[in-house]
Design an enzyme around this catalytic site. Sequence first.
Site, PDB file in Angstrom:
ATOM      1  N   SER A   1       0.818  -1.205   0.000  1.00 37.94           N
ATOM      2  CA  SER A   1       0.000   0.000   0.000  1.00 37.94           C
ATOM      3  C   SER A   1       0.855   1.258   0.000  1.00 37.94           C
ATOM      4  CB  SER A   1      -0.917   0.008   1.224  1.00 37.94           C
ATOM      5  OG  SER A   1      -1.591   1.247   1.318  1.00 37.94           O
TER       6      SER A   1
ATOM      7  N   HIS B   1      -1.189  -1.289  -4.275  1.00 35.78           N
ATOM      8  CA  HIS B   1      -2.449  -0.944  -3.631  1.00 35.78           C
ATOM      9  C   HIS B   1      -2.489   0.569  -3.397  1.00 35.78           C
ATOM     10  CE1 HIS B   1      -6.047  -2.096  -1.319  1.00 35.78           C
ATOM     11  NE2 HIS B   1      -5.744  -1.082  -0.530  1.00 35.78           N
TER      12      HIS B   1
ATOM     13  N   ASP C   1      -4.750   3.532  -1.883  1.00 37.18           N
ATOM     14  CA  ASP C   1      -5.890   3.878  -1.034  1.00 37.18           C
ATOM     15  C   ASP C   1      -6.346   5.305  -1.307  1.00 37.18           C
ATOM     16  OD1 ASP C   1      -6.289   1.540   0.746  1.00 37.18           O
ATOM     17  OD2 ASP C   1      -4.218   1.958   1.327  1.00 37.18           O
TER      18      ASP C   1
ATOM     19  N   MET D   1      -8.903   8.188  -0.291  1.00 35.67           N
ATOM     20  CA  MET D   1      -9.762   8.586   0.821  1.00 35.67           C
ATOM     21  C   MET D   1     -10.329   9.980   0.570  1.00 35.67           C
ATOM     22  SD  MET D   1      -7.309   7.443   3.964  1.00 35.67           S
ATOM     23  CE  MET D   1      -6.539   5.836   4.032  1.00 35.67           C
TER      24      MET D   1
ATOM     25  N   HIS E   1      -8.235   1.186  -4.230  1.00 36.18           N
ATOM     26  CA  HIS E   1      -9.222   0.943  -3.174  1.00 36.18           C
ATOM     27  C   HIS E   1      -9.911   2.264  -2.843  1.00 36.18           C
ATOM     28  CE1 HIS E   1      -9.793  -0.130   1.389  1.00 36.18           C
ATOM     29  NE2 HIS E   1     -10.939  -0.059   0.747  1.00 36.18           N
TER      30      HIS E   1
ATOM     31  N   MET F   1     -12.069   4.413  -0.796  1.00 35.02           N
ATOM     32  CA  MET F   1     -12.730   4.647   0.486  1.00 35.02           C
ATOM     33  C   MET F   1     -13.438   5.991   0.372  1.00 35.02           C
ATOM     34  SD  MET F   1      -9.994   3.174   3.262  1.00 35.02           S
ATOM     35  CE  MET F   1      -8.495   3.338   2.302  1.00 35.02           C
TER      36      MET F   1
ATOM     37  N   MET G   1     -11.508  -5.857   5.136  1.00 37.01           N
ATOM     38  CA  MET G   1     -10.757  -4.927   5.965  1.00 37.01           C
ATOM     39  C   MET G   1     -10.536  -5.581   7.326  1.00 37.01           C
ATOM     40  SD  MET G   1      -9.996  -2.319   4.162  1.00 37.01           S
ATOM     41  CE  MET G   1      -9.253  -1.423   5.545  1.00 37.01           C
TER      42      MET G   1
ATOM     43  N   GLY H   1      -9.066   3.749   7.021  1.00 39.51           N
ATOM     44  CA  GLY H   1      -8.763   5.163   7.124  1.00 39.51           C
ATOM     45  C   GLY H   1      -7.410   5.507   7.704  1.00 39.51           C
TER      46      GLY H   1
ATOM     47  N   ASP I   1      -6.641  -6.474   4.215  1.00 39.27           N
ATOM     48  CA  ASP I   1      -6.002  -5.165   4.315  1.00 39.27           C
ATOM     49  C   ASP I   1      -6.066  -4.664   5.751  1.00 39.27           C
ATOM     50  OD1 ASP I   1      -5.109  -2.569   4.088  1.00 39.27           O
ATOM     51  OD2 ASP I   1      -6.557  -1.968   2.563  1.00 39.27           O
ATOM     52  N   GLY I   2      -4.887  -4.530   6.371  1.00 39.01           N
ATOM     53  CA  GLY I   2      -4.831  -3.915   7.682  1.00 39.01           C
ATOM     54  C   GLY I   2      -4.183  -4.775   8.738  1.00 39.01           C
ATOM     55  N   GLY I   3      -3.091  -4.293   9.323  1.00 42.33           N
ATOM     56  CA  GLY I   3      -2.452  -5.000  10.417  1.00 42.33           C
ATOM     57  C   GLY I   3      -1.724  -6.262  10.005  1.00 42.33           C
TER      58      GLY I   3
ATOM     59  N   GLY J   1       1.081  -2.236   4.272  1.00 44.98           N
ATOM     60  CA  GLY J   1       1.652  -0.907   4.142  1.00 44.98           C
ATOM     61  C   GLY J   1       2.825  -0.702   5.075  1.00 44.98           C
ATOM     62  N   SER J   2       2.528  -0.449   6.340  1.00 46.89           N
ATOM     63  CA  SER J   2       3.576  -0.153   7.320  1.00 46.89           C
ATOM     64  C   SER J   2       4.610  -1.264   7.397  1.00 46.89           C
ATOM     65  CB  SER J   2       2.953   0.061   8.701  1.00 46.89           C
ATOM     66  OG  SER J   2       2.026   1.125   8.688  1.00 46.89           O
TER      67      SER J   2
END
Length: 211
Positions: free
Chosen positions: A10, A35, A37, A39, A68, A70, A139, A144, A177-179, A199-200
Amino acid sequence: MKKDVLLSPSLLSADFSDLGAALRTIARNGGSLVHIDVMDGHFVPPVSYGQPVIASLRPRTNLPFDVHLMVERPETCIPSFISAGADYITFHIEASAHADRCFQMIHEAGKKAGIALCPATPVSAVEHLLPFADIVLVMTVNPGWGGQKLIPYTIEKVSRLADIQKEKGFGYLISVDGGINAETLPSVVKAGTDIIVSGSAFFKGNLNWEK
């Protein structure tokens, strides 16, 4: 790592001052998709980037753009994201009363269509769309913000989608997606994930991705 699991890093966690370098990092480190994002400050509080940024990045890589959305009322902006260079467009079932029409618009343009679910949204909310979906995005954090911890119960949704995928012979890919990091990656892969969005952890080197 299962060889058929794809990595979609991401850009939300990249250095916004040098997104071209981020694209090169993705290509060098196993990314199959990029990816992106988007927003709008309404569906989710933050604002990220939009069509002009995507269009400017499109010539910088041959990797498919996994966009994606959002955003509220995605049906109003899907054509412009297609023109900007999106290959996959995923929108939220919570954001549109016209999900079927969104799928039609994306497919008529020759692109891949995805539907996303926030953590508390059940799989049953997209049941009638599954035969037409190219991606179902689960998700695993609240959308966000980057850097959140994976919500454990969302893995059950991945397993449910994998069961339906197998039972019905549907062609969609399951994306999470996420964590996602080295600690949580094995559990989501075991549940049946096809696409890992990171991402991170990806940009910090904490994913331990192996093809």
